[in-house]
Design an enzyme around this catalytic site. Sequence first.
Site, PDB file in Angstrom:
ATOM      1  CD  GLU A 114      -1.028  -0.463   3.682  1.00 28.66           C
ATOM      2  OE1 GLU A 114      -1.750  -1.466   3.550  1.00 28.66           O
ATOM      3  OE2 GLU A 114      -0.984   0.227   4.692  1.00 28.66           O
ATOM      4  CB  CYS A 127       3.304   7.115   3.219  1.00 29.52           C
ATOM      5  SG  CYS A 127       3.750   5.795   4.339  1.00 29.52           S
ATOM      6  CB  CYS A 134       7.716  -5.836   7.883  1.00 36.98           C
ATOM      7  SG  CYS A 134       9.217  -5.241   8.716  1.00 36.98           S
ATOM      8  CB  CYS A 138       7.285  -3.799  15.576  1.00 39.23           C
ATOM      9  SG  CYS A 138       8.951  -3.470  14.944  1.00 39.23           S
ATOM     10  CB  CYS A 141       3.807  -2.744  13.292  1.00 42.39           C
ATOM     11  SG  CYS A 141       3.894  -2.603  11.500  1.00 42.39           S
ATOM     12  N   GLY A 189       6.988  -2.562   5.417  1.00 41.07           N
ATOM     13  CA  GLY A 189       8.348  -3.060   5.249  1.00 41.07           C
ATOM     14  C   GLY A 189       9.418  -2.237   5.931  1.00 41.07           C
ATOM     15  CB  SER A 246      10.949   3.167  14.340  1.00 40.17           C
ATOM     16  OG  SER A 246      10.458   3.699  13.132  1.00 40.17           O
ATOM     17  CG  LEU A 247      14.437   5.233  20.454  1.00 44.95           C
ATOM     18  CD1 LEU A 247      15.669   4.525  19.931  1.00 44.95           C
ATOM     19  CD2 LEU A 247      14.842   6.518  21.185  1.00 44.95           C
ATOM     20  CG  ASN A 322      -4.104   3.627  13.375  1.00 44.62           C
ATOM     21  OD1 ASN A 322      -5.163   3.179  13.790  1.00 44.62           O
ATOM     22  ND2 ASN A 322      -4.007   4.297  12.262  1.00 44.62           N
ATOM     23  CB  CYS A 365       2.500   1.020   9.323  1.00 41.77           C
ATOM     24  SG  CYS A 365       3.738  -0.113   8.839  1.00 41.77           S
TER      25      CYS A 365
HETATM   26  N1  SAH Z   1       9.906  -0.380   9.082  1.00 40.54           N
HETATM   27  C1  SAH Z   1      10.169   1.003   9.170  1.00 40.54           C
HETATM   28  C2  SAH Z   1       9.288   1.853   8.283  1.00 40.54           C
HETATM   29  C3  SAH Z   1       7.855   1.464   8.150  1.00 40.54           C
HETATM   30  S1  SAH Z   1       6.893   1.665   9.614  1.00 40.54           S
HETATM   31  C4  SAH Z   1      10.104   1.457  10.613  1.00 40.54           C
HETATM   32  O1  SAH Z   1       9.621   0.712  11.447  1.00 40.54           O
HETATM   33  O2  SAH Z   1      10.572   2.559  10.873  1.00 40.54           O
HETATM   34  C5  SAH Z   1       6.686   3.416   9.657  1.00 40.54           C
HETATM   35  C6  SAH Z   1       6.402   3.970  11.037  1.00 40.54           C
HETATM   36  O3  SAH Z   1       5.090   3.589  11.474  1.00 40.54           O
HETATM   37  C7  SAH Z   1       7.368   3.475  12.091  1.00 40.54           C
HETATM   38  O4  SAH Z   1       7.823   4.537  12.893  1.00 40.54           O
HETATM   39  C8  SAH Z   1       6.502   2.517  12.866  1.00 40.54           C
HETATM   40  O5  SAH Z   1       6.998   2.309  14.161  1.00 40.54           O
HETATM   41  C9  SAH Z   1       5.160   3.181  12.817  1.00 40.54           C
HETATM   42  N2  SAH Z   1       4.032   2.323  13.141  1.00 40.54           N
HETATM   43  C10 SAH Z   1       3.848   1.037  12.808  1.00 40.54           C
HETATM   44  N3  SAH Z   1       2.672   0.573  13.291  1.00 40.54           N
HETATM   45  C11 SAH Z   1       2.089   1.607  13.933  1.00 40.54           C
HETATM   46  C12 SAH Z   1       0.862   1.756  14.648  1.00 40.54           C
HETATM   47  N4  SAH Z   1       0.009   0.740  14.786  1.00 40.54           N
HETATM   48  N5  SAH Z   1       0.599   2.958  15.184  1.00 40.54           N
HETATM   49  C13 SAH Z   1       1.460   3.990  15.045  1.00 40.54           C
HETATM   50  N6  SAH Z   1       2.628   3.908  14.391  1.00 40.54           N
HETATM   51  C14 SAH Z   1       2.947   2.729  13.840  1.00 40.54           C
HETATM   52 FE1  SF4 Z   2       8.359  -3.692  10.207  1.00 39.49          FE
HETATM   53 FE2  SF4 Z   2       8.407  -1.076  10.744  1.00 39.49          FE
HETATM   54 FE3  SF4 Z   2       6.219  -2.569  11.235  1.00 39.49          FE
HETATM   55 FE4  SF4 Z   2       8.383  -2.907  12.746  1.00 39.49          FE
HETATM   56  S1  SF4 Z   2       7.119  -1.034  12.596  1.00 39.49           S
HETATM   57  S2  SF4 Z   2       7.133  -4.543  11.865  1.00 39.49           S
HETATM   58  S3  SF4 Z   2       9.982  -2.590  11.243  1.00 39.49           S
HETATM   59  S4  SF4 Z   2       7.088  -2.128   9.252  1.00 39.49           S
END
Ligand code: SAH
Ligand code: SF4
Length: 381
Positions: A114, A127, A134, A138, A141, A189, A246-247, A322, A365
């Site tokens: 997407e 985006c 991925c 995490c 996510c 990803g 992404s910390l 989210n 995401c």
């Molecule tokens: N994999 C990479 C980039 C894609 S995710 C990464 O993790 O940085 C892009 C951003 O969306 C990241 O900062 C991730 O932590 C955040 N993200 C993923 N799922 C989310 C959710 N459910 N709510 C808010 N942010 C989220």
């Molecule tokens: Fe992958 Fe980024 Fe989602 Fe973590 S937050 S599972 S690295 S897409």
Amino acid sequence: MAIFSAASESLPVVSGNRTRPPRHLADLTASQRREVAVSLGEPGFRADQIARHYFARHLDADDADAMTDLPAASRAALLGALLPVLLTPANVATCDGGDTRKTLWKAFDGVLVESVLMRYPDRATVCVSSQAGCGMGCPFCATGQGGLTRNLSTAEIVEQVVAAARVLARGELSGGPARLSNVVFMGMGEPLANYATVIGALRVLSDPPPAGLGLSARSITVSTVGLVPAMRRLAGSGLPVTLAVSLHAPDDELRDRLVPVNRRWPVAEVLAAAWEYGETTGRRVSIEYALIDDVNDQPERADALAGLLTGRLAHVNLIPLNPTRGVSWQASERRREREFVRRLRSRGIAATVRDTRGREIAAACGQLAADEADGSGHATG
Ligand code: SAH
Ligand code: SF4
């Protein structure tokens, strides 16, 4: 730590005997593109003409009739070899009064990825996804819950950007025609886990036409979970893109749970690589922090985060979580969110709460693809 598997259990479906996306000019250098034209008995400059149509006019194979500088007799062969269809829309949803548009794309092998296009008064950002699924797991996510299906190709990434530029140029978002200004690798990803392909896409996006799209590298943001060796390689690549890390937690104990790859590259190593990146490129690093109620939003974690960032060229991007199906975590209460921001700012740390565009169509995401895969898609085309 729980890793869920509901979202996309299907293995890639291979159409015919093809296992890779069709070759596309965005996968090739300018001289390789010319060789393809020559191999078809055409002059090499035909490849430049097609690249210009694609990158500067955002035309695709459906617009063959508009490419009047190509001889009618060879158009189909040239376009078939250099501009095959890579992604077809499986679902398109708009929200925010027509300012946000989310597209679920189907690739040649049926995998779904997407991208989300967001128009603001002063800019338009797309985006994009770098992988189908991925592998980083995490738990908050939606993309992470289904695991990795496959890496996208360079052209599959570039095509998401060109498609967004086309939508804007044609005035298909509210507010009339516009130019695409920013690209963020924050869709599905982990971009640095698909390193060479993503670097290829960054080059094509930033090279001027006819070689590429001509966006400024500074207006492109690569978001990473913190793959330290790849962060170092990116710093040395000579592409001054903005890096987002992404910390999500200032301490290893919690980050080990929220971002499992932290067990390999802990907070201190990730931040050291981030500051190195900032020094090499002169770019401010963005620190992403999804605020999860009662999980990582405590006042002491705000203070600990501020301690890590003091004196650094960094900006904290707080993202209201989210909620994802199957996980009980919620976004922080507004009161806790405000206090977190206040604590960071009171210690001189630049922090903003990210606007949650597209929430009503599940634009976080990976969520649209996850909905589609389990048959409960609620976005309408
Ligand atoms: N994999 C990479 C980039 C894609 S995710 C990464 O993790 O940085 C892009 C951003 O969306 C990241 O900062 C991730 O932590 C955040 N993200 C993923 N799922 C989310 C959710 N459910 N709510 C808010 N942010 C989220
Ligand atoms: Fe992958 Fe980024 Fe989602 Fe973590 S937050 S599972 S690295 S897409």
